[in-house]
Motif scaffolding. Structure first.
Motif, PDB file in Angstrom:
ATOM      1  N   LYS A   1     -10.582  17.537   8.342  1.00 57.95           N
ATOM      2  CA  LYS A   1      -9.665  17.125   7.278  1.00 57.95           C
ATOM      3  C   LYS A   1      -9.484  18.266   6.274  1.00 57.95           C
ATOM      4  N   GLU A   2     -10.586  18.983   6.029  1.00 60.53           N
ATOM      5  CA  GLU A   2     -10.481  20.095   5.087  1.00 60.53           C
ATOM      6  C   GLU A   2      -9.611  21.217   5.629  1.00 60.53           C
ATOM      7  N   GLN A   3      -9.691  21.422   6.968  1.00 56.85           N
ATOM      8  CA  GLN A   3      -8.851  22.454   7.571  1.00 56.85           C
ATOM      9  C   GLN A   3      -7.382  22.080   7.533  1.00 56.85           C
ATOM     10  N   MET A   4      -7.113  20.799   7.488  1.00 56.58           N
ATOM     11  CA  MET A   4      -5.722  20.348   7.503  1.00 56.58           C
ATOM     12  C   MET A   4      -5.460  19.521   6.256  1.00 56.58           C
ATOM     13  N   PRO A   5      -5.444  20.158   5.089  1.00 56.80           N
ATOM     14  CA  PRO A   5      -5.390  19.396   3.834  1.00 56.80           C
ATOM     15  C   PRO A   5      -4.085  18.621   3.666  1.00 56.80           C
ATOM     16  N   ASP A   6      -3.039  19.024   4.387  1.00 55.08           N
ATOM     17  CA  ASP A   6      -1.759  18.347   4.187  1.00 55.08           C
ATOM     18  C   ASP A   6      -1.581  17.134   5.080  1.00 55.08           C
ATOM     19  N   SER A   7      -2.499  16.947   6.029  1.00 55.59           N
ATOM     20  CA  SER A   7      -2.256  15.863   6.973  1.00 55.59           C
ATOM     21  C   SER A   7      -2.726  14.531   6.385  1.00 55.59           C
TER      22      SER A   7
ATOM     23  N   ASN B   1     -18.754   4.195  19.064  1.00 50.89           N
ATOM     24  CA  ASN B   1     -19.365   4.241  20.391  1.00 50.89           C
ATOM     25  C   ASN B   1     -20.430   5.317  20.510  1.00 50.89           C
ATOM     26  N   LEU B   2     -20.672   6.051  19.425  1.00 53.91           N
ATOM     27  CA  LEU B   2     -21.628   7.157  19.496  1.00 53.91           C
ATOM     28  C   LEU B   2     -22.986   6.712  18.976  1.00 53.91           C
ATOM     29  N   ASP B   3     -24.026   7.409  19.413  1.00 56.26           N
ATOM     30  CA  ASP B   3     -25.344   7.060  18.887  1.00 56.26           C
ATOM     31  C   ASP B   3     -25.507   7.647  17.483  1.00 56.26           C
ATOM     32  N   ALA B   4     -26.556   7.233  16.800  1.00 53.61           N
ATOM     33  CA  ALA B   4     -26.659   7.488  15.359  1.00 53.61           C
ATOM     34  C   ALA B   4     -26.555   8.974  15.011  1.00 53.61           C
ATOM     35  N   ALA B   5     -27.314   9.810  15.746  1.00 52.68           N
ATOM     36  CA  ALA B   5     -27.330  11.230  15.400  1.00 52.68           C
ATOM     37  C   ALA B   5     -25.953  11.847  15.602  1.00 52.68           C
ATOM     38  N   LEU B   6     -25.351  11.509  16.727  1.00 55.28           N
ATOM     39  CA  LEU B   6     -24.040  12.057  17.058  1.00 55.28           C
ATOM     40  C   LEU B   6     -22.987  11.575  16.069  1.00 55.28           C
ATOM     41  N   ARG B   7     -23.194  10.350  15.573  1.00 55.33           N
ATOM     42  CA  ARG B   7     -22.234   9.784  14.638  1.00 55.33           C
ATOM     43  C   ARG B   7     -22.211  10.623  13.352  1.00 55.33           C
ATOM     44  N   VAL B   8     -23.393  10.987  12.903  1.00 51.90           N
ATOM     45  CA  VAL B   8     -23.458  11.805  11.693  1.00 51.90           C
ATOM     46  C   VAL B   8     -22.777  13.147  11.933  1.00 51.90           C
ATOM     47  N   ALA B   9     -23.101  13.769  13.084  1.00 55.85           N
ATOM     48  CA  ALA B   9     -22.531  15.085  13.369  1.00 55.85           C
ATOM     49  C   ALA B   9     -21.012  15.009  13.465  1.00 55.85           C
ATOM     50  N   THR B  10     -20.518  14.001  14.188  1.00 55.40           N
ATOM     51  CA  THR B  10     -19.081  13.904  14.373  1.00 55.40           C
ATOM     52  C   THR B  10     -18.378  13.547  13.073  1.00 55.40           C
ATOM     53  N   ARG B  11     -19.066  12.759  12.230  1.00 55.74           N
ATOM     54  CA  ARG B  11     -18.495  12.412  10.933  1.00 55.74           C
ATOM     55  C   ARG B  11     -18.266  13.676  10.104  1.00 55.74           C
ATOM     56  N   ILE B  12     -19.256  14.549  10.152  1.00 60.29           N
ATOM     57  CA  ILE B  12     -19.111  15.792   9.398  1.00 60.29           C
ATOM     58  C   ILE B  12     -17.995  16.639   9.997  1.00 60.29           C
ATOM     59  N   GLU B  13     -17.899  16.621  11.335  1.00 56.17           N
ATOM     60  CA  GLU B  13     -16.809  17.372  11.962  1.00 56.17           C
ATOM     61  C   GLU B  13     -15.455  16.859  11.522  1.00 56.17           C
TER      62      GLU B  13
ATOM     63  N   LEU C   1       0.846  -1.186   0.000  1.00 61.49           N
ATOM     64  CA  LEU C   1       0.000   0.000   0.000  1.00 61.49           C
ATOM     65  C   LEU C   1       0.882   1.235   0.000  1.00 61.49           C
ATOM     66  N   ASP C   2       0.532   2.202  -0.852  1.00 61.52           N
ATOM     67  CA  ASP C   2       1.211   3.493  -0.842  1.00 61.52           C
ATOM     68  C   ASP C   2       0.203   4.535  -0.439  1.00 61.52           C
ATOM     69  N   ILE C   3       0.518   5.282   0.590  1.00 57.76           N
ATOM     70  CA  ILE C   3      -0.406   6.328   1.027  1.00 57.76           C
ATOM     71  C   ILE C   3       0.316   7.657   0.889  1.00 57.76           C
ATOM     72  N   GLN C   4      -0.287   8.546   0.125  1.00 58.95           N
ATOM     73  CA  GLN C   4       0.361   9.827  -0.163  1.00 58.95           C
ATOM     74  C   GLN C   4      -0.024  10.858   0.893  1.00 58.95           C
ATOM     75  N   GLN C   5       0.845  11.858   1.005  1.00 61.22           N
ATOM     76  CA  GLN C   5       0.547  12.945   1.932  1.00 61.22           C
ATOM     77  C   GLN C   5      -0.783  13.600   1.580  1.00 61.22           C
ATOM     78  N   GLY C   6      -1.577  13.879   2.594  1.00 66.90           N
ATOM     79  CA  GLY C   6      -2.841  14.562   2.373  1.00 66.90           C
ATOM     80  C   GLY C   6      -4.001  13.633   2.092  1.00 66.90           C
ATOM     81  N   GLU C   7      -3.742  12.355   1.975  1.00 63.31           N
ATOM     82  CA  GLU C   7      -4.839  11.425   1.722  1.00 63.31           C
ATOM     83  C   GLU C   7      -5.556  11.067   3.019  1.00 63.31           C
ATOM     84  N   LEU C   8      -6.837  10.761   2.884  1.00 63.30           N
ATOM     85  CA  LEU C   8      -7.546  10.133   3.993  1.00 63.30           C
ATOM     86  C   LEU C   8      -7.938   8.741   3.501  1.00 63.30           C
ATOM     87  N   VAL C   9      -7.208   7.767   3.991  1.00 63.83           N
ATOM     88  CA  VAL C   9      -7.414   6.402   3.542  1.00 63.83           C
ATOM     89  C   VAL C   9      -8.261   5.673   4.575  1.00 63.83           C
TER      90      VAL C   9
END
Lengths: 377, 384
Positions: A181-187, A164-176, A25-33
């Motif tokens: 990731k968008e705030q830290m595009p290089d990570s 470990n989160l309930d469904a609603a919180l999971r969606v919210a945290t997923r978006i967070e 596997l090759d993972i490049q900088q900035g990817e979210l794999v």
């Protein structure tokens, strides 16, 4: 912020039990794999091997061109977010986030400033002096993420952070997490989950792990549109892709197929080679790609046993031919409750019809496709 | 399996009764001891502790001291028994009616009060219930001394701190108290320090032979310490420690370690693995993980073992007798009470009861301040 390279990585327990082998596997900088796979496929183990919490028993792991197989976790430049949050229960949020920096011997000013920056980013500023037990599940998970942000690592590792989160919180945290990731595009981030929605929405690339190896790597929609095997085809997407027995009638840039429970012929956009005529294949059609038809040519017909009306869509569960044959499911948009008990003919447009020969997609027949040999669900 | 959780056993009444009985069995002697420790020695021998709130009919011995007149060949003594020098101090506040009197120590209540009875030498004796008496005898009291009389009187309940005063004030009990603390505190802290390190290593560090070591620790739990007393003392003599406080600290440490390691290891193993791995990823060394994460989180287990070890070393007599010098300036309280008090004042129950309560006061304070950790720590350590 780094590149990761896994070469022939394997994990063997006790010299005999091989849980992972030949992981390249090759993972490049900035990817979210995102690593996905059925339970027990070794996705968490692979993540822990990258973290340094599990020993790599074969192959090499490189971070930024340096082999780190025997480097302890703290020196690999990684930060990990655990499924159980793994907060230090006796420390305040501030101390939790500052722990790694204190261990690293950073100055007090720098620690304060970095903790504050991370807390701002995660809206935790008001909770800095609370103990973890006084936080909600979502806040705890944010603290766990904040704890990794303050370290400014080369690679972020997430081990099922939302399960470990309930469904609603999971969606919210997923978006967070997506926003983070968008705030830290290089990570560079590696994310383990068994939840397809997380995988499809967050990933720049998905790695499907199964049966001790990598079944397929690719962008989320690539996996959805061009699965390389019946395993990936059925693993990605919900409900799972229907696999129908069929036969190739004519070959070429597109393939004409005759299906065992169909009528006439249907077309697939998959190319086939001369000589494939008469080959027994499996034809994959996703439930959401099926449509009702009255025509001569259709892919499947059967009696609707159960309908599930969800409002926007209706799921049709067809009567099985035998108890151990696969359940065929159709997903029609709109409300179709009157179909119950009726015989329904279904078809699909050529670009939605997948063809698998011996379990391998005709698109990928010349690549070395790894067949996991396990059931996707 | 479906009725294991949540269903009340039909035998719960048996459990409740058993618990109440057990509590009573433990409480009754303790209350008796407590009550006795406040009572006067003579009242203890006159009535049982549960009768202590009521007046006690007690026998007194006095001399018939009073005014002497001569009538014929008889000397007649008149006076009041309550003013007799031997008993006056017992009746400063009240003079309860006298119910009976006697002339011999064997039968102090032979005659009713107010009854006139014959003396041995031909005189007569009468003691009235208000204490006035007339005693006629042939012997000259001024030459022979006043004759003996005995009487029964109801004395009111008498509770005071006299026994505690005696125990704490005299007989080097203060020194023994300090000696006990000198033994107990290091003998509690040293094994905890050692065991916490050992438990962390046995729970969370990977090294060959770890399983065998744990098995050995469990094995040591069942070795009776009496087995080690003589060889250990010999060893102490050889290496020059001899009988000393250092020696008893080491002995208590050794005897306490298996349980300490076992308890703490089991507790630490139950801590979430993620937390420790998270700390590893954060860059903490094993030592930092131990001091910053494991130790604070193991506080309930540490506290529960501390209570055990403290109680056991505080109440210990055997190890103290073996490993401490036999001179009385290094006696601990158990030795002072069990050996010295019991030997020299074995009949004085009030003193013994008071001494017992002095010696359990500190463990009781320790227990009640830390008991919530004891319950929680024990459950967490052994079941989880």
């Amino acid at each position: 912020m780094a590149n990761l390279k896994l070469k022939d990585v394997e994990k063997v327990y006790g010299g005999t039990v091989r849980v992972l082998s030949d992981i390249d596997l090759d993972i490049q900088q900035g990817e979210l794999v995102v690593f996905v796979g059925p339970s027990g496929c070794g996705k968490s183990t692979l993540l822990r091997m990258i973290a340094g919490l599990e020993k790599i028993t074969g192959g090499t792991l490189e971070i930024d061109g340096m082999v780190v197989n025997d480097v302890p976790p703290s020196e690999r430049g990684i930060a990990m977010v655990f499924q159980s949050y793994a907060l230090y229960p006796h420390m305040t949020v501030r101390d939790n986030m500052a722990f790694a920096l204190k261990i690293a011997g950073k100055s007090k000013d720098e620690i304060d400033q970095r903790v504050k920056a991370a807390a701002d980013k995660l809206q935790l500023t008001n909770f800095l002096d609370r103990l973890p037990k006084a936080l909600s599940g979502g806040q705890r998970q944010r603290v766990a993420i904040g704890r990794s942000i303050v370290r400014d690592p080369k690679v972020y590792l997430f081990d099922e952070p939302l399960s470990n989160l309930d469904a609603a919180l999971r969606v919210a945290t997923r978006i967070e997490i997506a926003q983070l990731k968008e705030q830290m595009p290089d990570s560079t981030m590696i994310y383990v989950t068994h939840d397809q929605v997380e995988a499809m929405t967050l990933a720049s690339r998905i790695v499907v792990l199964a049966g001790g190896g990598i079944a397929q790597v690719g962008a989320p929609l690539d996996l959805y549109e061009k699965p390389n095997s019946t395993f990936v085809a059925q693993f990605i997407g919900s409900p799972a892709m229907n696999l129908l027995d069929g036969e190739i009638v004519s070959t070429g840039q597109t393939t004409t197929l005759k299906l065992a429970k169909g009528g006439g012929t249907i077309q697939s956009h998959y190319p086939s080679q001369p000589g494939d005529e008469g080959a027994k294949v499996q034809v994959g059609i996703r439930p959401e790609d099926m449509s009702e038809t009255d025509g001569e040519n259709f892919a499947y017909h059967g009696t609707v046993e159960i309908t599930e009306a969800l409002g926007e869509v209706t799921l049709l569960y067809f009567k099985k031919d035998s108890p151990d044959s696969q359940q065929i499911i159709g997903k029609l948009s709109g409300i179709h409750q009157d179909l119950r008990g009726r015989d329904v003919k279904l078809t699909a447009s050529p670009e939605k019809v997948h063809v698998f020969l011996d379990g391998i997609s005709l698109h990928h027949r010349h690549e070395g496709v790894f067949l996991p040999g396990v059931q996707p669900h | 399996m479906d009725n294991i959780a949540g269903q009340k056993s039909s035998l719960s009444w048996a459990v409740n009764i058993t618990v109440v009985l057990l509590v009573l069995i433990w409480i009754i002697p303790t209350v008796g001891l407590l009550v006795s420790s406040f009572r006067d020695r003579d009242q203890i021998s006159a009535s049982a502790w549960w009768e202590s709130p009521f007046p006690v009919e007690q026998a007194f011995r006095a001399r018939a001291e009073g005014d002497v007149t001569q009538q014929g060949d008889l000397y007649v003594i008149t006076g009041n028994v309550y003013e007799a020098s031997e008993v006056a101090s017992s009746f400063t506040n009240s003079r309860p009616p006298i119910s009976a009197f006697g002339l011999t120590g064997r039968e102090p209540g032979q005659f009713q009060a107010g009854e006139e009875v014959e003396n041995r030498d031909g005189g007569t004796v009468i003691i009235n219930s208000d204490g006035t008496f007339t005693f006629s005898t042939e012997e000259d009291p001024e030459a022979e001394g006043f004759p003996r009389i005995y009487f029964l009187a109801e004395t009111p309940p008498d509770f005071d701190l006299q026994n505690y005063d005696t125990v704490l004030g005299g007989d080097g009990m203060g020194q023994a108290f300090i000696n006990t603390l000198t033994v107990t505190i290091p003998a509690t802290i040293i094994p905890i320090l050692i065991a916490a390190f050992a438990a962390y290593a046995l729970a969370w560090m990977d090294f060959p032979g770890r399983g065998l070591l744990i098995a050995a620790v469990v094995g040591l739990l069942v070795v009776p310490l009496q087995l080690a007393l003589v060889p250990l003392l010999k060893l102490h003599q050889q290496i020059g420690i001899g009988q000393s406080f250092l020696g008893i600290w080491l002995a208590h440490t050794g005897f306490g370690l298996p349980l300490a390691v076992y308890l703490l290891r089991n507790y630490m193993v139950g801590l979430p693995r993620d937390i420790i791995e998270s700390a590893k990823v954060d860059g903490a060394t094993d030592f930092q993980i131990f001091t910053r994460i494991i130790l604070p989180l193991s506080f309930p287990a540490l506290a529960s073992f501390a209570i055990f070890q403290f109680l056991w070393t505080w109440n210990d007599l055997l190890v103290a007798k073996v490993f401490l010098p036999s001179s009385d300036e290094s006696w601990v309280m158990t030795v002072r009470i069990a050996d010295d008090l019991l030997g020299s004042r074995g009949g004085d129950w009030g003193i013994l009861a008071a001494a017992a309560f002095v010696s359990i006061a500190v463990p009781l304070i320790v227990f009640f301040t830390m008991q919530r950790y004891l319950v929680r720590g024990l459950l967490a350590g052994s079941v989880k």
